[in-house]
Design a protein around this motif. Structure first.
Motif, short mmCIF file in Angstrom:
data_model
loop_
_atom_site.label_atom_id
_atom_site.label_comp_id
_atom_site.label_asym_id
_atom_site.label_seq_id
_atom_site.Cartn_x
_atom_site.Cartn_y
_atom_site.Cartn_z
N THR A 1 4.47 -12.86 6.46
CA THR A 1 3.28 -12.29 7.23
C THR A 1 2.09 -13.27 6.50
OG1 THR A 1 3.03 -10.45 5.81
CG2 THR A 1 4.11 -10.15 7.84
N HIS A 2 2.22 -13.74 5.40
CA HIS A 2 0.95 -14.38 4.66
C HIS A 2 1.47 -15.89 4.24
CE1 HIS A 2 -0.99 -10.53 4.68
NE2 HIS A 2 -0.15 -10.07 4.00
N MET A 3 2.29 -16.55 5.36
CA MET A 3 2.66 -17.80 4.92
C MET A 3 1.86 -18.60 6.12
SD MET A 3 6.41 -19.40 4.49
CE MET A 3 6.69 -18.66 2.99
N ASN A 4 1.56 -19.83 5.51
CA ASN A 4 0.82 -20.85 6.43
C ASN A 4 -0.62 -20.31 7.10
OD1 ASN A 4 2.71 -22.73 5.76
ND2 ASN A 4 3.86 -22.16 7.55
N LEU A 5 -1.29 -19.49 6.20
CA LEU A 5 -2.49 -18.87 6.94
C LEU A 5 -3.29 -19.89 6.92
CD1 LEU A 5 -2.70 -15.77 5.03
CD2 LEU A 5 -2.17 -15.67 7.34
N PRO A 6 -4.36 -19.86 7.72
CA PRO A 6 -5.34 -20.80 8.13
C PRO A 6 -6.65 -20.73 7.09
CG PRO A 6 -5.78 -19.31 9.69
CD PRO A 6 -4.45 -18.97 9.02
N LEU A 7 -7.33 -21.71 6.93
CA LEU A 7 -8.36 -21.78 6.03
C LEU A 7 -9.43 -20.73 6.33
CD1 LEU A 7 -9.55 -23.34 3.23
CD2 LEU A 7 -11.12 -24.49 4.89
N SER A 8 -9.57 -20.55 7.56
CA SER A 8 -10.58 -19.36 7.71
C SER A 8 -10.38 -18.02 7.29
CB SER A 8 -10.57 -19.48 9.34
OG SER A 8 -9.38 -19.24 10.24
N GLU A 9 -9.10 -17.82 6.95
CA GLU A 9 -8.73 -16.45 6.54
C GLU A 9 -8.55 -16.43 4.92
OE1 GLU A 9 -5.32 -14.55 8.32
OE2 GLU A 9 -5.63 -15.59 10.34
N LEU A 10 -9.19 -17.42 4.37
CA LEU A 10 -9.05 -17.55 2.89
C LEU A 10 -10.01 -16.41 2.20
CD1 LEU A 10 -7.86 -19.54 0.81
CD2 LEU A 10 -10.21 -20.42 0.67
N PRO A 11 -9.94 -15.78 1.44
CA PRO A 11 -10.77 -14.72 0.74
C PRO A 11 -11.95 -15.51 0.04
CG PRO A 11 -8.54 -14.77 -0.37
CD PRO A 11 -8.37 -15.90 0.70
N ASP A 12 -12.87 -14.88 -0.29
CA ASP A 12 -14.06 -15.34 -1.25
C ASP A 12 -13.42 -15.56 -2.64
OD1 ASP A 12 -15.41 -15.51 0.90
OD2 ASP A 12 -16.24 -13.43 0.64
N ARG A 13 -12.51 -14.65 -3.21
CA ARG A 13 -12.12 -14.89 -4.56
C ARG A 13 -10.85 -14.24 -4.88
NH1 ARG A 13 -13.74 -13.71 -9.12
NH2 ARG A 13 -11.65 -12.87 -9.56
N CYS A 14 -10.20 -14.53 -5.76
CA CYS A 14 -8.86 -14.06 -6.33
C CYS A 14 -8.72 -14.10 -7.59
CB CYS A 14 -7.65 -14.86 -5.64
SG CYS A 14 -7.57 -16.73 -6.13
N ASP A 15 -7.64 -13.50 -8.26
CA ASP A 15 -7.39 -13.69 -9.68
C ASP A 15 -6.79 -14.88 -10.11
OD1 ASP A 15 -8.01 -10.84 -10.08
OD2 ASP A 15 -6.25 -10.35 -9.64
N VAL A 16 -5.90 -15.33 -9.27
CA VAL A 16 -5.31 -16.83 -9.56
C VAL A 16 -5.17 -17.53 -8.43
CG1 VAL A 16 -3.50 -17.97 -10.85
CG2 VAL A 16 -4.14 -15.69 -11.53
N LEU A 17 -5.73 -18.89 -8.25
CA LEU A 17 -5.24 -19.99 -7.26
C LEU A 17 -4.10 -20.76 -7.67
CD1 LEU A 17 -6.13 -21.40 -4.64
CD2 LEU A 17 -7.76 -22.57 -6.02
N VAL A 18 -3.32 -20.97 -6.93
CA VAL A 18 -2.20 -21.90 -7.26
C VAL A 18 -2.13 -22.83 -6.21
CG1 VAL A 18 0.30 -21.98 -7.46
CG2 VAL A 18 -0.83 -20.06 -8.18
N VAL A 19 -2.46 -24.17 -6.62
CA VAL A 19 -2.62 -25.40 -5.88
C VAL A 19 -1.25 -26.10 -5.81
CG1 VAL A 19 -4.00 -27.59 -5.50
CG2 VAL A 19 -5.01 -25.45 -6.36
N GLY A 20 -0.64 -25.82 -4.69
CA GLY A 20 0.89 -26.48 -4.58
C GLY A 20 1.87 -25.45 -4.38
N ALA A 21 2.59 -25.31 -3.43
CA ALA A 21 3.55 -24.29 -3.21
C ALA A 21 4.84 -24.66 -3.42
CB ALA A 21 3.33 -23.67 -1.69
N GLY A 22 5.36 -25.73 -4.02
CA GLY A 22 6.43 -26.24 -4.31
C GLY A 22 7.34 -25.21 -5.14
N PRO A 23 8.30 -25.68 -5.90
CA PRO A 23 8.89 -25.10 -7.09
C PRO A 23 8.17 -24.12 -7.93
CG PRO A 23 10.51 -26.67 -6.37
CD PRO A 23 9.10 -26.90 -5.70
N ALA A 24 7.46 -25.30 -8.59
CA ALA A 24 6.48 -24.75 -10.02
C ALA A 24 5.38 -23.86 -9.35
CB ALA A 24 5.89 -25.99 -10.53
N GLY A 25 4.67 -24.29 -8.43
CA GLY A 25 3.85 -23.30 -8.04
C GLY A 25 4.11 -21.91 -7.28
N SER A 26 5.46 -21.99 -6.54
CA SER A 26 5.94 -20.82 -5.99
C SER A 26 6.74 -19.94 -7.25
CB SER A 26 6.77 -21.04 -5.03
OG SER A 26 6.23 -21.73 -3.86
#
Length: 414
Positions: free
Chosen positions: A4-29
């Protein structure tokens, strides 16, 4: 089914989070999974929507099996993968030795989707396609989030930590100010070919060395559903000129691939009687935990962005998963102490570095394929040597020792 939270658009991005992971391949995921399991608010972004294709040999050797088991995903992966019992090493003279090990093949489009979906199940949010433009920096130069974009829309996301798992392409590393080498250490070219006639005939992971492939190798790996991954890799594809600038060596990968299909009969038969599933696709490779700073204040670099691929074998999935988990563990342990997080993470990567250096020593076989002929000749006569080769696959033996002067001398006495 997509989470339910995969491929969400940028418009649904929150303002902040604890950790931002850039890249959803094996290392990032992998990093996002452990972070989310620890209760942190994790956002992943990737420049492509999942499932997406990724150029790779698709081989899963024992270190990948171990990492996937730790993530709780091994059974799900193996239910989709083509399992095998050996890696077949094939020399220039046609000699072959089957090295036993726990191995499998699964196209990265499927594997990466499973691992990313695992992170989403753990509680991470995944937004794609979203581009990482630049880090956000405070007055002291610490990273506290990122500027992100999708089409013409831009957003800023604040985060306590950013984990950069952006792969071998250096643009994100450059933007983040952590790139030390823009050019790759190697390049690879692969195709998927469906050929039902070879099902049951090519059942193991075949790796081929030949003087026409120097300095590199070719492979044919059996995938599920009668499809085969066939490709070539060239190491040390980029060198350094006298003026210090990086230069590309005169290697035409398409010509190397065509040569492989000419001299190696199974490759020739595969291509002649098969149907390509898409075209030939290439990708850069970053080796030996080199080419990038491991961290800066507020940011950790992991996976192939940090050079997590072995130069000798070209294997990178297992170590990408492993380094991603190391990044997560460092953040979970001391996330409010920047210096301690960086210290623990960099120490963990440095602890892996000697093994990468050993595999780099083993890399000489790619430039001197006659060594494989010698190794195959002796391994056929020595159960102990075959066990050592299996140990290289399982990371319990030193690959560099097989190809030193002392190691070659021992081949005649074992």
């Amino acid at each position: 089914m997509l989470g339910t939270h995969m491929n969400l658009p940028l418009s649904e991005l929150p303002d902040r989070c604890d950790v931002l992971v850039v890249g959803a391949g094996p290392a990032g995921s992998a990093a996002a999974t452990l972070l989310a399991r620890a209760g942190l608010n994790v956002v992943m972004v990737d420049q492509r929507s999942f499932p997406r294709e990724k150029v790779c040999g698709d081989g899963l050797i024992p270190d990948a099996h171990a990492a996937l088991a730790q993530l709780g995903l091994l059974d799900e992966v193996m239910a989709c993968a083509q399992a095998a019992q050996h890696v077949a090493c094939i020399g220039p003279r046609g000699g072959r030795i089957d090295v036993p090990g726990r191995v499998a093949v699964l196209p990265r489009q499927v594997l990466d989707h499973i691992v990313c979906r695992g992170a989403v199940r753990a509680g991470a949010r995944m937004h794609a396609p979203v581009h990482f433009d630049a880090p956000l920096l405070d007055a002291a130069g610490r990273v506290f989030g990122a500027s992100l974009s999708q089409g013409g829309e831009q957003r800023e996301l604040r985060a306590d930590w950013v984990v950069l798992a952006s792969g071998a392409v250096p643009q994100a590393l450059i933007a983040a100010g952590v790139c030390e080498r823009q050019t790759p250490n190697g390049v690879a070219l692969r195709a998927y070919v469906k050929n039902e006639r070879l099902v049951g005939r090519i059942t193991e992971l075949e790796v081929v060395w030949h003087h026409k492939l120097r300095p590199g190798y070719g492979w044919i790996f059996p995938c599920p559903d009668g499809v085969f991954n066939i490709g070539v890799g060239v190491v040390n594809s980029h060198g350094q000129a006298a003026d210090g600038h990086n230069t590309k060596q005169s290697v035409n990968l398409r010509e190397v691939f065509e040569s492989f299909c000419e001299f190696y009969a199974p490759a020739r038969e595969l291509m002649a009687g098969g149907v390509m599933q898409g075209g030939l696709k290439g990708a850069p490779l970053r080796f030996n935990l080199s080419g990038a700073r491991y961290s800066r204040a507020g940011l950790l670099v992991t996976g192939e962005a940090a050079g997590s691929t072995y130069s000798f074998t070209g294997e990178g999935i297992g170590k990408a998963l492993e380094t991603g988990m190391l990044a997560a563990e460092a953040i979970v342990r001391d996330r409010h102490d920047d210096a301690t997080v960086r210290q623990h993470y960099e120490a963990a990567l440095r602890a892996l570095k000697p093994r990468f250096e050993l595999y780099e020593r083993g890399n000489r076989v790619n430039a001197h394929p006659w060594l494989i002929d010698l190794l195959i000749w002796r391994a056929r006569k020595s159960k102990r040597l075959l066990q050592r080769m299996s140990g290289v696959l399982n990371e319990t033996s030193n690959p560099g020792q097989l190809f030193t002067f002392k190691g070659v001398t021992r081949l005649f006495t074992e």
